[in-house]
Structure formats: structure tokens, C-alpha cells
Design a protein around this motif. Structure first.
Motif, short mmCIF file in Angstrom:
data_model
loop_
_atom_site.label_atom_id
_atom_site.label_comp_id
_atom_site.label_asym_id
_atom_site.label_seq_id
_atom_site.Cartn_x
_atom_site.Cartn_y
_atom_site.Cartn_z
N SER A 88 30.73 42.22 17.40
CA SER A 88 29.35 41.82 17.62
C SER A 88 28.68 42.83 18.56
O SER A 88 29.19 43.10 19.62
CB SER A 88 29.36 40.42 18.24
OG SER A 88 28.06 40.04 18.57
N SER A 145 26.57 42.97 20.83
CA SER A 145 25.72 42.34 21.85
C SER A 145 25.63 43.17 23.12
O SER A 145 24.81 42.89 23.98
CB SER A 145 26.28 40.95 22.18
OG SER A 145 27.63 41.07 22.57
N ASP A 184 24.31 37.59 14.69
CA ASP A 184 24.59 36.70 15.80
C ASP A 184 23.36 36.60 16.69
O ASP A 184 22.67 37.59 16.91
CB ASP A 184 25.75 37.23 16.65
CG ASP A 184 27.08 37.12 15.92
OD1 ASP A 184 27.08 36.60 14.79
OD2 ASP A 184 28.09 37.57 16.47
N ARG A 237 22.85 35.18 22.90
CA ARG A 237 23.25 33.89 23.47
C ARG A 237 22.64 33.60 24.83
O ARG A 237 22.44 32.46 25.20
CB ARG A 237 24.76 33.81 23.54
CG ARG A 237 25.37 34.15 22.22
CD ARG A 237 26.74 33.64 22.01
NE ARG A 237 27.22 34.13 20.71
CZ ARG A 237 26.95 33.57 19.55
NH1 ARG A 237 26.22 32.47 19.48
NH2 ARG A 237 27.41 34.09 18.43
N LYS A 238 22.43 34.65 25.54
CA LYS A 238 21.81 34.48 26.85
C LYS A 238 21.31 35.83 27.31
O LYS A 238 21.53 36.84 26.65
CB LYS A 238 22.84 33.94 27.85
CG LYS A 238 24.02 34.87 28.04
CD LYS A 238 24.96 34.36 29.10
CE LYS A 238 26.11 35.33 29.30
NZ LYS A 238 27.07 34.87 30.30
N VAL A 248 16.01 34.81 23.44
CA VAL A 248 17.32 34.19 23.26
C VAL A 248 17.29 33.32 22.00
O VAL A 248 16.31 32.59 21.77
CB VAL A 248 17.68 33.32 24.49
CG1 VAL A 248 18.87 32.42 24.17
CG2 VAL A 248 18.00 34.21 25.69
N GLY A 249 18.36 33.45 21.21
CA GLY A 249 18.42 32.64 19.99
C GLY A 249 18.04 33.42 18.75
O GLY A 249 18.26 32.98 17.63
N ARG A 284 14.11 32.05 15.58
CA ARG A 284 15.41 31.64 16.14
C ARG A 284 16.38 31.33 15.00
O ARG A 284 16.01 30.75 13.99
CB ARG A 284 15.26 30.42 17.05
CG ARG A 284 14.59 30.74 18.38
CD ARG A 284 14.73 29.58 19.34
NE ARG A 284 16.08 29.49 19.86
CZ ARG A 284 16.37 29.39 21.18
NH1 ARG A 284 15.40 29.39 22.06
NH2 ARG A 284 17.62 29.30 21.56
N ASP A 308 19.43 29.89 15.84
CA ASP A 308 20.41 28.97 16.41
C ASP A 308 19.88 27.55 16.58
O ASP A 308 20.50 26.73 17.22
CB ASP A 308 20.91 29.51 17.76
CG ASP A 308 19.79 29.58 18.79
OD1 ASP A 308 18.62 29.54 18.39
OD2 ASP A 308 20.10 29.70 19.99
N THR A 324 27.88 29.58 10.23
CA THR A 324 28.41 29.53 11.59
C THR A 324 29.72 30.31 11.62
O THR A 324 30.41 30.44 10.61
CB THR A 324 28.72 28.08 12.03
OG1 THR A 324 29.72 27.55 11.17
CG2 THR A 324 27.49 27.22 11.96
N TRP A 325 30.04 30.80 12.76
CA TRP A 325 31.18 31.71 12.88
C TRP A 325 32.43 31.21 12.19
O TRP A 325 33.05 31.92 11.41
CB TRP A 325 31.46 32.00 14.34
CG TRP A 325 32.80 32.59 14.56
CD1 TRP A 325 33.85 32.05 15.23
CD2 TRP A 325 33.26 33.85 14.05
NE1 TRP A 325 34.93 32.88 15.18
CE2 TRP A 325 34.60 34.00 14.46
CE3 TRP A 325 32.70 34.86 13.28
CZ2 TRP A 325 35.38 35.10 14.14
CZ3 TRP A 325 33.47 35.97 12.95
CH2 TRP A 325 34.80 36.08 13.39
#
Length: 516
Positions: free
Chosen positions: A34, A36, A74, A77-78, A92-93, A183, A185, A221-222
RNA sequence: GGGCCGUUAGCUCAGCCGGUAGAGCAGUGGACUUUUAAUCCAUCGGUCGGGGGUUCGAAUCCCCCACGGCUCACCA
């Protein structure tokens, strides 16, 4: 492979044999990361483990493919510590591929991916890079997604049985992306239409309701995504970190989903341990002090990084130390006569044209410092030191790395710097050492412009005379006067480069200071 | 708590689909007009974590225990 008895078989060979029993023609090895944050040494194990497997498979005649999935769908997440909260807080999201790069230029996922991919190229990794965004957009996931939507209850049951945690009534394997707020998520699936290939959803964040095509409209989803990919891409082997391997983890659910929902055997797993980091404090992406692969390639040849990872069995936790131990590794790769090297791991570590230098890396760092990293002078020094038939280009290339290592990772002991003023250590000398320095100081000015060999003759001869301190302690005195340490590089070279006249003054000063 | 991995010479580790242990480094001795882990030669060095079991035979297979590391929110 009749050497099983002697135990010389490499782990990649053993795994390859097993994979071929399952798929002898065209095995597919999948890896994924990922994007990120920055890709660091740890991530290397994922891709290199896959690469070694693929190579071992190809050597056995299989048309093996290595697929590298970039999980850029993905969500963020934050707000990670290295991100601007003002910019990224509201984002985020959203999928990583829909975010701006941290420095504002280009896309977030590409920002981190680009340097990693270029590193992979230099590492000789031959992988098909497939961003999840493209995989889904292409429609190749449509069928497995529909199957997941249809088998929603079974999936939920499997997940609950394996993890022991219950899922909400509204749980769905599909994470739709909200077309309004973007978003990915927060979506709630309301229904789907197999014929149209669409999913109806509502966004919990903004309330938007929409009907969107599966392709490009979200992601699985993962825990479902993983086995779905195995199915869609016909994956036969998958290296993954031990985090996924723990009881109740995504491997456990994935394996069941593969069998019960997708009717396939899960891929041949290769579980790997983590790579620790020593010397620079523990690696922590949250603190931002990670060693990126690109950084390391500025310091050692790619073969060395490969060798480091491939030498150890995947299940073994290894510690990466970019200091002195890394140099040993360089020599092991460089020197064909090095003892204790793992030949098979080395074979799997080829990354293109490797040009051996034949000079210990540590020595190169040293000589480089003496010669100000000037290739001409370095080669002259090396030749004077007995190295013959040097590959000029190879030396130049390695010299750049040596300099990089020195600046970035070298411990103080590896640095050679002639002290600006008389070091304290020079005040602690025995009478015979003082005497030696004093006499040497009177001789040196005549040696201005002399060769290091000539200077060495004098140093040595003077040290060995009746009443002299002897070579060992004589050199010690010189090092204390010049470097403030008991040891150092060839004293003669040091003096030649610094200038015999200047050195003479310093030695005289030391002789006097120690006397007083 | 569940799980994974590990525990082999002072250190780092290899060996692990069984046949009474290996390497590198360190140590010791020697060589060398020796210099920042130096090089070369030689050499010392291990109850293979502990206890059971299977076997003609186990570091290697099975069980139990101890200690250590890691992992169990999609951070490889």
C-alpha cells in the motif's frame, strides 16, 4: 537439485519446487504494497521474496510472472505525522490515488511509488506493476466482485467464524466510493444488479445515494479483496508478512474464502519475518525516520541489498545495519574469494551488470577521504597500496557510493579528519615517542613533494633505530598528533596528502606539548 | 490470552524430509618494512535451551517445559 542432502538448496528453490507441483506451466507470484508512505527496506522483503521465487521458477523452465499490486485504492486512514493536517485532515477516507502528493505536486500514490519503482528497476526486479485502481477499472474484478456480493452472507459467516468478531447487519464486502464526497470508507451497500454490473449505495458521511458501475466505483474490503485477486489473477503463490499470518488474520479468512467462495486452492504461501533496523534507531514510519530503498542505493550496489534479503530464509527475522556491518556485506558480494558467502543467494542477487572493484569497501572509504574522493588520486593511492589492474570505471562508480556511505552512515571511527589544532591525546606520549616525533619533525620538511613510499621509509627507519619506540608505537604517536586517535590510515599517505611541512609543525608541537 | 519465529562455538549464523556438528568474526600462536573491523597460515573452542518419546541411530521427527523476539485494527 540433488544437493538436498548437503543442505545447499536455497529456500527459493525449495519453494519453487512446491509451487511447480501445483502449477508447472505458468505460475503467478503476487506481491502487493500500500503506497501510504515512503517505501523502506522492510518493503523490500515483500517484493524481493517474490522476485527470488519468480527467478527460481523461471530457471526451472516455467513461464512465471511476478505481479506487484499497488493498493492505491486504500483509503487514507488518518493524517500521518509526515502530512499536513490542514490539507489532509479533510481528505481522510479517500483513496490514495485520489489524493494530492504531500508536497503538492502530482498524485499521492505516485509520489511514493515512483522512487520505489525506479529502485526496483535498479534492483533488477522484473515485475508487472498493477495499481489496484487500474485493476478494478479494467473490469477484471467485476466477476469476483459480483460473486462476493452474491455470497455476502457466506463471507460474513466465514469472517465471523475465523475472527470471532461479529459484523454489523449492514456489512458488505463492497466498499463503494461516494461520487459526491469521494470517500471510499463510508459507503453502505443498498443493492446490486448483476446484469448491469452496478451497485446502489448510500454514503454515511454525506448522505449521497448513487448507483455506480463496479468497475471504478469502489473496492472490496481487504479480507475479501485478497482472495478475490487470487481468483481474478490466477495467483499460485503469495509471499506475505507475518502480520497477515497470525491466527484469525487475513490469511485464514482468505484461504477459506478462496475455497468456499471462489472454488480454488489458496496460493502457496511464503511467510516472511520483518526486517529490523539497527544503527539509526528503530525504523518507524510514524516518526518518519525510515530508510528508503532509494537512499540505500546511493550507498551500496543493488546486489548488496538483494543479497542481504535473499541470504536469509524468509521466516528468519533479520536486522539491517547500515553501518560497518553493511560494508562486510559489500565485500562479500564484491569479492569472489570471500569466505562464508552464500553462492546461491548471490546468484539470485544479480541485478544486471555488476562490476567488482576488488578493493574492500571500507578501504575505499578511507582512501577516498585521503584523496578528497578524486578518482585520479584515489586510483593512484590504491595502486601505490598494491592494487593492480583496477577497473577504472568500477572504482569511480563505487567511490560515489563510498562517499555516500561516509556522509550518511559512517561511524566516527571511520572518518579521517586531521584535527584543526593539537588533539588532547597528543599530550599523552612516552618520552621515546616524543623524541621520535621531534626528530621526525626535523626530517619531514626535506620530504616535501616526496612519495608516500619515500616518506614511509623514513618513518619506519627512524622508528626502528636504537632507542626508538619501534614501528607500532611510533605510528601511534603520529596518529595521536594528527588525528587524536591511536590508529589511522597509512601514516605516510596521511602526511603526503596533508603536506610534510605542515605535518612537521604539528609533530613538533606535539613533542613539545607532551614534554611540558 | 491466541499465534508465528527463534534458542547450535565468546559473537553473528549455516546445517534441520535422521547417521554422533560447520562457516565468518573474536581468541591464541606464527609470518609480514603492519595500520583505523588489516592480510596470510595455523590453532583453541560446542552437554546443538531443558526434559521425555519414536528409532539400530536425532541438532535434525513427535510431545511437554523454559527463555527471547515478534505479531494479532488493511502499517511488509
Amino acid at each position: 537439485m540433488n544437493d538436498a542432502r548437503t543442505g545447499e538448496r536455497h529456500w527459493a528453490d525449495r519453494e519453487a519446487v512446491e509451487i511447480l507441483q501445483r502449477e508447472p506451466e505458468a505460475p503467478v507470484v503476487e506481491t502487493g504494497i500500500s503506497p501510504s508512505g515512503p517505501f523502506h527496506v522492510g518493503h523490500l522483503r515483500e517484493i524481493l521474496t517474490g522476485d527470488a521465487l519468480t527467478r527460481a521458477l523461471r530457471e526451472r523452465g516455467a513461464a512465471a510472472r511476478l505481479v506487484f499490486i499497488v493498493d492505491n485504492l486504500d483509503p487514507l486512514r488518518k493524517v500521518y505525522p509526515f502530512l499536513d493536517a490542514g490539507v489532509f485532515g479533510p481528505l481522510v477516507g479517500r483513496s490514495l490515488c485520489e489524493l494530492p502528493a504531500p508536497d503538492g505536486e502530482g498524485r499521492y500514490d505516485e509520489h511514493f511509488l515512483r522512487p520505489f519503482l525506479s529502485a526496483l528497476g535498479r534492483l533488477g526486479v522484473d515485475a508487472e506493476v498493477l495499481p489496484a485502481s487500474e485493476l478494478y477499472a479494467s473490469g477484471r474484478m467485476d466477476e469476483v466482485v459480483l460473486r462476493a456480493l452474491e455470497q455476502r452472507d457466506l463471507l460474513a459467516r466465514i469472517q465471523q467464524e475465523v475472527t470471532g468478531k461479529s459484523l454489523p447487519e449492514t456489512w458488505s464486502p463492497w466498499n463503494p466510493r461516494c461520487p459526491a464526497c469521494r470517500r471510499i470508507d463510508q459507503g453502505e451497500v443498498l443493492g446490486f444488479d448483476r446484469e448491469a454490473g452496478t451497485v446502489r449505495s448510500r454514503c454515511r458521511a454525506c448522505g449521497e445515494e448513487a448507483e455506480q458501475p463496479i468497475a471504478g466505483g469502489g473496492k472490496l474490503t481487504w479480507r475479501v479483496d485478497w482472495p478475490a485477486r487470487w481468483k481474478a489473477l490466477s495467483v499460485t503463490s503469495e509471499p506475505f508478512g507475518k502480520d497477515h499470518a497470525s491466527r484469525g488474520g487475513s490469511w485464514d479468512t482468505g484461504a477459506r474464502i478462496a475455497r468456499e467462495v471462489y472454488g480454488m486452492e489458496p496460493p502457496h504461501p511464503v511467510i516472511y519475518e520483518w526486517i529490523g533496523l539497527r544503527g539509526q534507531g528503530d525504523m518507524s514510519s510514524s516518526r518518519g525516520n525510515v530508510l528508503t530503498v532509494g537512499e540505500l542505493l546511493e550507498v551500496v550496489p543493488p546486489e548488496v541489498l538483494r543479497y542481504f534479503v535473499l541470504k536469509a530464509r524468509p521466516a528468519r527475522a533479520i536486522t539491517f545495519d547500515p553501518g560497518l556491518p553493511l560494508l562486510r556485506l559489500v565485500d562479500e558480494v564484491d569479492n569472489a574469494a570471500a569466505r562464508g558467502r552464500d553462492e546461491r543467494a548471490l546468484e539470485l542477487s544479480r541485478a544486471g551488470r555488476f562490476r567488482p572493484v576488488g578493493v574492500p569497501f571500507h578501504h575505499l572509504v578511507l582512501v577516498g577521504q585521503l584523496a578528497g574522493f578524486d578518482a585520479e588520486r584515489v586510483i593512484a593511492l590504491l595502486e601505490r597500496g598494491g592494487y593492480r589492474d583496477l577497473d577504472r570505471g568500477a572504482v569511480e562508480e563505487r567511490l560515489v557510493l563510498a562517499r555516500g556511505w561516509l556522509e550518511r552512515f559512517a561511524p566516527d571511527e571511520a572518518r579521517v579528519e586531521i584535527a584543526e589544532t593539537l588533539p588532547d591525546a597528543a599530550r599523552h606520549l612516552e618520552p621515546d615517542q616524543r623524541e621520535y616525533l621531534a626528530r621526525l619533525a626535523t626530517l619531514l620538511p626535506d620530504l616535501e613533494g616526496a612519495s608516500a613510499d619515500a616518506i614511509h621509509e623514513r618513518l619506519y627507519a627512524l622508528a626502528s633505530i636504537e632507542g626508538g619506540p619501534g614501528p607500532r608505537r611510533a605510528f601511534e604517536a603520529i596518529y595521536r598528533a594528527l588525528l587524536g586517535r591511536d590508529r589511522g590510515p597509512r601514516a605516510a599517505s596521511l602526511i603526503e596528502i596533508w603536506g610534510p611541512r605542515r605535518a612537521a609543525a604539528r609533530l613538533a608541537e606535539a613533542a613539545e606539548a607532551a614534554a611540558g
